[in-house]
Design an enzyme around this catalytic site. Sequence first.
Site, PDB file in Angstrom:
ATOM      1  N   ASP A 140       0.848  -1.200   0.000  1.00 26.04           N
ATOM      2  CA  ASP A 140       0.000   0.000   0.000  1.00 26.04           C
ATOM      3  C   ASP A 140       0.883   1.251   0.000  1.00 26.04           C
ATOM      4  O   ASP A 140       2.100   1.167  -0.189  1.00 26.04           O
ATOM      5  CB  ASP A 140      -0.964  -0.003   1.188  1.00 26.04           C
ATOM      6  N   HIS A 188      -3.862   6.378   2.895  1.00 30.21           N
ATOM      7  CA  HIS A 188      -4.575   5.166   2.518  1.00 30.21           C
ATOM      8  C   HIS A 188      -4.020   3.937   3.237  1.00 30.21           C
ATOM      9  O   HIS A 188      -4.771   3.150   3.841  1.00 30.21           O
ATOM     10  CB  HIS A 188      -4.485   4.998   0.999  1.00 30.21           C
ATOM     11  N   SER A 200     -11.334  -0.623  -0.927  1.00 29.85           N
ATOM     12  CA  SER A 200     -10.053  -0.607  -0.215  1.00 29.85           C
ATOM     13  C   SER A 200     -10.239  -0.802   1.278  1.00 29.85           C
ATOM     14  O   SER A 200      -9.370  -1.339   1.962  1.00 29.85           O
ATOM     15  CB  SER A 200      -9.330   0.733  -0.432  1.00 29.85           C
TER      16      SER A 200
END
Length: 744
Positions: A216, A253, A450
């Site tokens: 990620d 994220h 996600s």
Amino acid sequence: MKTKWHAALSSSVAIALLFAAMPTFASGTTLEDFTGKELSLRNKNTELAQPHVLRTAAVKSRLVIIQMAGPVQTEWKDELALDGVLLGDYVPDYSFVAKLSEDTDQSKLKQYSFVKRIVPYRQSYKISQELLDAINRDGSATVAIHGLQAEMGRKITTETITKRDLAGYLASDDVVAIVPASKRVPLNNVASGIIHADKLADTGHTGANQIVGVIDTGIDSGKKATLHPDLRGQVKELIAVSRKGDASDPNGHGTHVAGSIVGTGAASDGKVKGMAPDAKLIFHSVLDEGDSLAIDDDNLTAMLTEAYDDGARIHSDSWGEDHGSGEYYSDAQDMDRFVWEHPDMAILVAAGNDGSDEGTISSPATAKNVIAVGASESVRLALKDRSADNPDDIAYFSSRGPTIDGRIKPDVVAPGSMILSLRSQLAAEGEASADQGIDPNLYTYMSGTSMATPILAGGVAQIRQFLQENGTSDPSAALIKAMVINGADDLNQDTMAQGFGRANLRAAIGTSYIDEQTDGLQTGNKRTYTVQVTNTDQPLIATLAWTDAPGSVTALDQLVNNLDLTIDTPGGEIYRGNDREAPYDDEADETNNVERVIIPHPVKGTYSITVDGVNIPKGPQHYALVSNATIGENQTGSDLKKETHTGTVRTGSLETKVKEYAIKTGAAGTISLSLNWKSEANLHLYLIDSKGKTVAKATNRKGKPKTISYTGKKAATYTVQVRVLSGEADYTIELKYPKKQVNK
């Protein structure tokens, strides 16, 4: 035969599965004539519109397509290998892309009764007209170049090629496909209750002794000592891939994803915790200086391997294709190959956020062997957000299936809207509210598939802990996938939106299962199990899943090894896997590597569950079978003789280099061999018939154990041979073979 739901696909997808025009081979034979039905090649044109590109087309190629007469038998492949044929990608139906050696006699190959046709593998099959047009228009393109995907391993490179380069690549016998290189983009206390992760946590299943890999953007400060309080001590390895030495997360994220898996709740007095706070992470940071994800075909497998070698058996990937199209791109193939070669690694991939249209599932969620996760709604009524007000709805942004070849994706859904998790200290201000008792500097809401993916990845860590504590030390990825799907709650949504349903971890662990990792099936093999139904107040559910051999980017249909699931009821009715419309016995699924049967109102009595190896071009095929009723003994395996031997081999004299065991089968049936050892020695395994011919071997596949599954056509005598090529090893070998007539 395709399933009923497959026939009802939208016209736009259905048209993509048909040939626009039937191409003609040099002999005038159409593809329809060649196969008996359409050959599943992605690039269907015989000649490209710009023939000037093919300057070297006159060079004789050793690449061909070999079509076999029917379901592929192991012996057929062995015969071709002895004649110098290297089989590569499987292309439905019953065909392989193959490379002939310089000494191969094609006239001899054509004399085999099982060889139906041999035709050239045309340069036009290697590239689509659209990509060719783009290269001619722009002068160059970044592409993934695929070599022959033989059993010896992966052959993919990512390169930027020009118009001048293209002719050489197309003429090369080392290239079978040139496809676009994908652009990858990033795609809970409430969620835990929706999927019943809290029920597992209440029984002590919080991910202990589990390691989860993540690729990620980065993770908070990027330094273990100064991470978010909820992540301190939770990260086993932190690896900066793109910004050397800098694994920080200015995007936010990756930090949010990490918190949903292993967040401890330390900074919220336990109010906001991950699904598996006792698990650990191996984290690859891939955010580059341009705020893009530095993932390509050259480093994806390397990162997965690094995580696996460091102990990860679960991997969470909340990224994918920029705009989902249902295509089976290189990274999907990479995922499939990795799980095929590491069958105990469960990989979860976000479905994508391209909304309510069909066919928007993103690669690599289009991979067969991953668990593709779509997003259902969470419940945050206080936020007055319509995307988080009904847990039985699918989030509006969640990408839908099917894949381009009609497979069911996503596999399942999990809560993905307004998920509260960790905020990176380098990211923008959080959306959490202090009046909720949550510090917005430390926590924030995010939505997307996600977010759904790490929620379920943490849940899988709970399931895996449960399995290990209940006697299954090394559960396969197929088993975990089958358990998740078998326990999923039907939300009464479209299959292409919800997959098999919303994950329910409590129901997943309340199942009976067979994790078949040794005695794989070959073409024509069947295994039959019994289940006893005593509770008629709940449906009878059974799920079959298998880790399939990687598909081919040159093919339109991706299923390689085809298994069928059937259930026979006490009253004589038959139910087939994924046949969801009455009658339930007339549609065999030839598309998916997951099959499920639901009998809504079962009667009391004994049911038979059969797993049928319909066509196994790349076997043996292992599988997992799961049911909410207790699965009994394998009826076809009860007549097997089983032996276990130990020994030592070392390089040196012939006496110590080779060990042999004689076996005598009592009937036709499957001989299964499994050889294991702990040292770094290189061991090979052979099965030799009474005439001294090697009929099966395990020599090329990396890793342990070495396994052989060979179907003998009659009672016979064999020699099992263990041979060391280098080093010294104490080994254990398990032998299973029929001692009397096997029920086929």
